[in-house]
Motif scaffolding. Sequence first.
Motif, PDB file in Angstrom:
ATOM      1  N   ASN A 177     -21.950  54.132  11.279  1.00 59.11           N
ATOM      2  CA  ASN A 177     -23.725  53.517  11.452  1.00 59.11           C
ATOM      3  C   ASN A 177     -24.372  53.381  12.714  1.00 59.11           C
ATOM      4  O   ASN A 177     -22.656  52.037  13.127  1.00 59.11           O
ATOM      5  CB  ASN A 177     -24.081  52.639  10.314  1.00 59.11           C
ATOM      6  CG  ASN A 177     -23.682  53.539   8.464  1.00 59.11           C
ATOM      7  OD1 ASN A 177     -24.848  54.606   8.814  1.00 59.11           O
ATOM      8  ND2 ASN A 177     -22.901  52.706   8.361  1.00 59.11           N
ATOM      9  N   GLU A 178     -25.332  52.890  13.484  1.00 56.30           N
ATOM     10  CA  GLU A 178     -25.259  52.503  14.900  1.00 56.30           C
ATOM     11  C   GLU A 178     -26.321  50.874  14.091  1.00 56.30           C
ATOM     12  O   GLU A 178     -25.139  50.275  15.206  1.00 56.30           O
ATOM     13  CB  GLU A 178     -26.732  53.093  15.350  1.00 56.30           C
ATOM     14  CG  GLU A 178     -25.997  54.564  15.508  1.00 56.30           C
ATOM     15  CD  GLU A 178     -26.153  54.269  16.869  1.00 56.30           C
ATOM     16  OE1 GLU A 178     -26.423  53.902  17.876  1.00 56.30           O
ATOM     17  OE2 GLU A 178     -24.541  54.816  17.246  1.00 56.30           O
ATOM     18  N   ASN A 179     -26.473  50.955  13.414  1.00 54.43           N
ATOM     19  CA  ASN A 179     -27.142  49.459  13.189  1.00 54.43           C
ATOM     20  C   ASN A 179     -27.014  48.794  11.904  1.00 54.43           C
ATOM     21  O   ASN A 179     -26.970  50.246  11.206  1.00 54.43           O
ATOM     22  CB  ASN A 179     -28.196  49.380  14.122  1.00 54.43           C
ATOM     23  CG  ASN A 179     -28.930  50.156  13.673  1.00 54.43           C
ATOM     24  OD1 ASN A 179     -29.591  50.077  12.619  1.00 54.43           O
ATOM     25  ND2 ASN A 179     -29.732  50.438  14.772  1.00 54.43           N
ATOM     26  N   GLY A 180     -27.443  48.228  11.964  1.00 56.08           N
ATOM     27  CA  GLY A 180     -26.870  47.879   9.770  1.00 56.08           C
ATOM     28  C   GLY A 180     -26.613  46.311   9.453  1.00 56.08           C
ATOM     29  O   GLY A 180     -26.311  45.306  10.203  1.00 56.08           O
ATOM     30  N   GLN A 181     -27.035  45.971   8.371  1.00 55.71           N
ATOM     31  CA  GLN A 181     -26.603  44.475   7.553  1.00 55.71           C
ATOM     32  C   GLN A 181     -26.201  44.768   6.051  1.00 55.71           C
ATOM     33  O   GLN A 181     -27.146  45.748   5.451  1.00 55.71           O
ATOM     34  CB  GLN A 181     -27.612  43.642   7.568  1.00 55.71           C
ATOM     35  CG  GLN A 181     -27.891  42.099   7.620  1.00 55.71           C
ATOM     36  CD  GLN A 181     -29.075  41.866   7.537  1.00 55.71           C
ATOM     37  OE1 GLN A 181     -29.858  41.974   6.916  1.00 55.71           O
ATOM     38  NE2 GLN A 181     -29.329  40.353   8.702  1.00 55.71           N
ATOM     39  N   PHE A 182     -25.226  44.179   5.443  1.00 55.07           N
ATOM     40  CA  PHE A 182     -24.871  44.362   4.450  1.00 55.07           C
ATOM     41  C   PHE A 182     -23.867  43.263   4.091  1.00 55.07           C
ATOM     42  O   PHE A 182     -23.838  42.407   4.855  1.00 55.07           O
ATOM     43  CB  PHE A 182     -23.753  45.552   4.463  1.00 55.07           C
ATOM     44  CG  PHE A 182     -22.027  46.120   4.748  1.00 55.07           C
ATOM     45  CD1 PHE A 182     -20.630  44.785   4.558  1.00 55.07           C
ATOM     46  CD2 PHE A 182     -23.043  45.977   6.303  1.00 55.07           C
ATOM     47  CE1 PHE A 182     -20.336  44.550   5.625  1.00 55.07           C
ATOM     48  CE2 PHE A 182     -21.396  46.349   7.550  1.00 55.07           C
ATOM     49  CZ  PHE A 182     -20.660  45.271   7.072  1.00 55.07           C
ATOM     50  N   MET A 183     -24.119  42.966   2.907  1.00 60.04           N
ATOM     51  CA  MET A 183     -22.805  41.440   2.255  1.00 60.04           C
ATOM     52  C   MET A 183     -21.202  42.073   1.655  1.00 60.04           C
ATOM     53  O   MET A 183     -21.642  43.425   1.263  1.00 60.04           O
ATOM     54  CB  MET A 183     -23.715  41.680   1.249  1.00 60.04           C
ATOM     55  CG  MET A 183     -24.895  40.405   1.454  1.00 60.04           C
ATOM     56  SD  MET A 183     -24.920  38.208   2.209  1.00 60.04           S
ATOM     57  CE  MET A 183     -23.460  38.238   1.213  1.00 60.04           C
ATOM     58  N   SER A 184     -21.037  41.151   1.636  1.00 60.16           N
ATOM     59  CA  SER A 184     -19.190  41.349   1.800  1.00 60.16           C
ATOM     60  C   SER A 184     -18.766  40.712   0.756  1.00 60.16           C
ATOM     61  O   SER A 184     -19.271  39.391   1.291  1.00 60.16           O
ATOM     62  CB  SER A 184     -18.729  41.966   2.738  1.00 60.16           C
ATOM     63  OG  SER A 184     -18.093  40.831   3.601  1.00 60.16           O
TER      64      SER A 184
ATOM     65  N   SER B 194      -7.786  46.580  10.537  1.00 57.22           N
ATOM     66  CA  SER B 194      -7.020  46.444   9.585  1.00 57.22           C
ATOM     67  C   SER B 194      -7.012  45.270   8.901  1.00 57.22           C
ATOM     68  O   SER B 194      -6.324  45.018   7.575  1.00 57.22           O
ATOM     69  CB  SER B 194      -5.101  45.852   9.996  1.00 57.22           C
ATOM     70  OG  SER B 194      -5.508  44.697  11.168  1.00 57.22           O
ATOM     71  N   ARG B 195      -8.064  44.184   9.207  1.00 55.85           N
ATOM     72  CA  ARG B 195      -7.873  42.779   8.335  1.00 55.85           C
ATOM     73  C   ARG B 195     -10.035  43.423   7.729  1.00 55.85           C
ATOM     74  O   ARG B 195      -9.227  42.617   6.512  1.00 55.85           O
ATOM     75  CB  ARG B 195      -9.447  41.985   9.382  1.00 55.85           C
ATOM     76  CG  ARG B 195      -8.049  41.269  10.761  1.00 55.85           C
ATOM     77  CD  ARG B 195      -6.973  40.789  10.012  1.00 55.85           C
ATOM     78  NE  ARG B 195      -5.634  40.217  11.152  1.00 55.85           N
ATOM     79  CZ  ARG B 195      -5.983  39.432  11.665  1.00 55.85           C
ATOM     80  NH1 ARG B 195      -6.995  38.548  11.784  1.00 55.85           N
ATOM     81  NH2 ARG B 195      -5.231  38.985  13.245  1.00 55.85           N
ATOM     82  N   ASN B 196     -10.322  44.040   7.344  1.00 57.91           N
ATOM     83  CA  ASN B 196     -11.666  44.242   7.059  1.00 57.91           C
ATOM     84  C   ASN B 196     -11.956  45.684   6.666  1.00 57.91           C
ATOM     85  O   ASN B 196     -12.842  46.193   7.427  1.00 57.91           O
ATOM     86  CB  ASN B 196     -12.641  43.532   7.410  1.00 57.91           C
ATOM     87  CG  ASN B 196     -12.441  42.039   7.636  1.00 57.91           C
ATOM     88  OD1 ASN B 196     -12.430  41.120   7.290  1.00 57.91           O
ATOM     89  ND2 ASN B 196     -11.591  41.648   9.661  1.00 57.91           N
ATOM     90  N   PRO B 197     -11.169  46.220   6.703  1.00 57.37           N
ATOM     91  CA  PRO B 197     -10.970  48.159   6.117  1.00 57.37           C
ATOM     92  C   PRO B 197     -12.523  48.852   5.089  1.00 57.37           C
ATOM     93  O   PRO B 197     -12.989  49.300   6.302  1.00 57.37           O
ATOM     94  CB  PRO B 197     -10.355  48.341   5.433  1.00 57.37           C
ATOM     95  CG  PRO B 197      -9.756  47.039   4.418  1.00 57.37           C
ATOM     96  CD  PRO B 197      -9.809  45.537   5.632  1.00 57.37           C
TER      97      PRO B 197
END
Length: 584
Positions: A204-211, A192-195
């Motif tokens: 996804n099982e794992n990962g990395q991303f910018m927001s 609800s805070r970070n849809p």
Amino acid sequence: MELASVVSDLQFLAGVHEAEAVMTGELLKSEYQSLVLFTDKKKVYDQIRYLDITGMEVFRINYNAGNPSVVSANKLQFKGSKYYVAEGMKLLNGDIYISPFDLNMERGAIELPHKPMIRFVTPVFDNSNTRRGLVVLNFLGKRLLDVISEVSSSDVDRVMLLNEQGYWLKGLDEADEWGFMFKDRLDRTFQSRNPEAWQQISSNENGQFMSDAGLYTFDTIHLADVIVGSKGQKLEHEADSWKIVSLVPDDVFNANQRQYASRLAMVGGPGAFFLIALSMLMAHFCQKSRRAELSIIKNNASFARFVPQEFLRLVGKGSLHDVELSTSVQREVAVLFSDIRSYTTLSEGMTSEEVFSFLNDYFVFVSKPVRANEGFIDIFIGDALMALFPRSPEDALRSAVSMRYDLREFNDSRRKTGMPPVHCGYGLHFGEVTLGTLGTQERMQTTAIGDTVNLASRIESVTKTFKVEIVVSDSVYARLPDPSEFLLREIDTVRVKGKHEPVTLYECFDADPEDIAKGKVATMPLLAEAIGHYKAGEFDLALDKFTACAEACPTDSIPPIYLKRCNTMKRIPPGEGWTGVSTL
């Protein structure tokens, strides 16, 4: 590994003698202590509970923050309406249910202070495969959450643990945690805070991303992968995975962008830096505690609390309920002591797990001849054991001979795996012992005590001195219906410190290798003459005959011992009153 060992602990508690005793209401107060000790040493279970088939608690231990205690009967609770009990009742023998990670509840209310908990459940079946109830372990989840706090750096990385629904189990704000447990927090989810972020994390099982919030790095923890020992078992679980998420705020990341780029490159690209933190988390649970845990599960306390039916018959008691602290009787029995030679050297290169596996395998082998010859093992003492034979000393001697033969088979299996052979000594004596209970009202142990027991132990120690396997006292020898059925020869006469009467000792070499046994048989008359001269103080004549024995059978360990004794006596004459009796 704390979390990983839960399944093996659960199986142990469902299968031990106490489990059936609990379900039938026959658990003695003295037996509570082994379960209390288990709880105290583990330190990861808030509660250990046994429930009957209705869901009513029949036994519970509370950890009490390091002071475990058994809950009184009037404080036991009905848990039949709990979801984990309902799920547990559906399980087949050997199946395990793992609950969601949530907060513990007592009498319908969330316990304060909050206790994060994972419940592990397995059914209890008796020997006839009839379902008797459940055993439930409440695993203290706070320990896991504390580790997440340790690997989180508050000024850089912010680490969170989420369940599959996106609720915080460990969050950035304590007020947001465990939202699914509180009616006024049901809308407090990461989703609800970070849809948009949740969309990537949940799919996804794992990962990395910018927001907009910063740099997210995440991975999935599957509980079944963490649990060791679950292979081949059916695991039922409602919360089989968690998301562990690291957030580096946008302003922090931008201020240290070069530093982050360098760190990420060094560890191999996006996501790898976070996996180091995750590895730290998992490694924390893989410490050496597992080896120590085994010493609690499979140790001498388990053997010591077992009361053989033969013992009950000897003390004239019909059941365990009749045994009291004051219980004691005198009986004439044959006592057999056995000990592993060079045990310290054998165990030095083993882990704790290997030591206990080795000892248990060994005890399985040596216990069979005891039972087959109408005896019973009274107590295990480390690598040693004491067995009692109430019918006749011949039973004890036949048991010792069979033990030696069985030890060959045991050593054959060890050699195939590159392990060194095991050598043992056996000491036998016959006489009166006191059979009874020692200890306190809270913890009692049945055993035999007295001079007969002490002398049997001393005789066993003589086997090391003489480098032989089986030594029996004259009280055993004199009560054999036909001593000629065994290969027996006199090897010494000794006097125990503090005792007046000497004891003649005999070696039994029935189980010696054939060539050695033949050599000993051939020199028996000559050895008897040599010992006679030695006792008479005729050391020159004794030397000649002991020398002839050594030449005729070079593998015999007895003649060299007497050659050394005779030379000492010639150099320092013993004086008047010499009888050839040694001090034991």
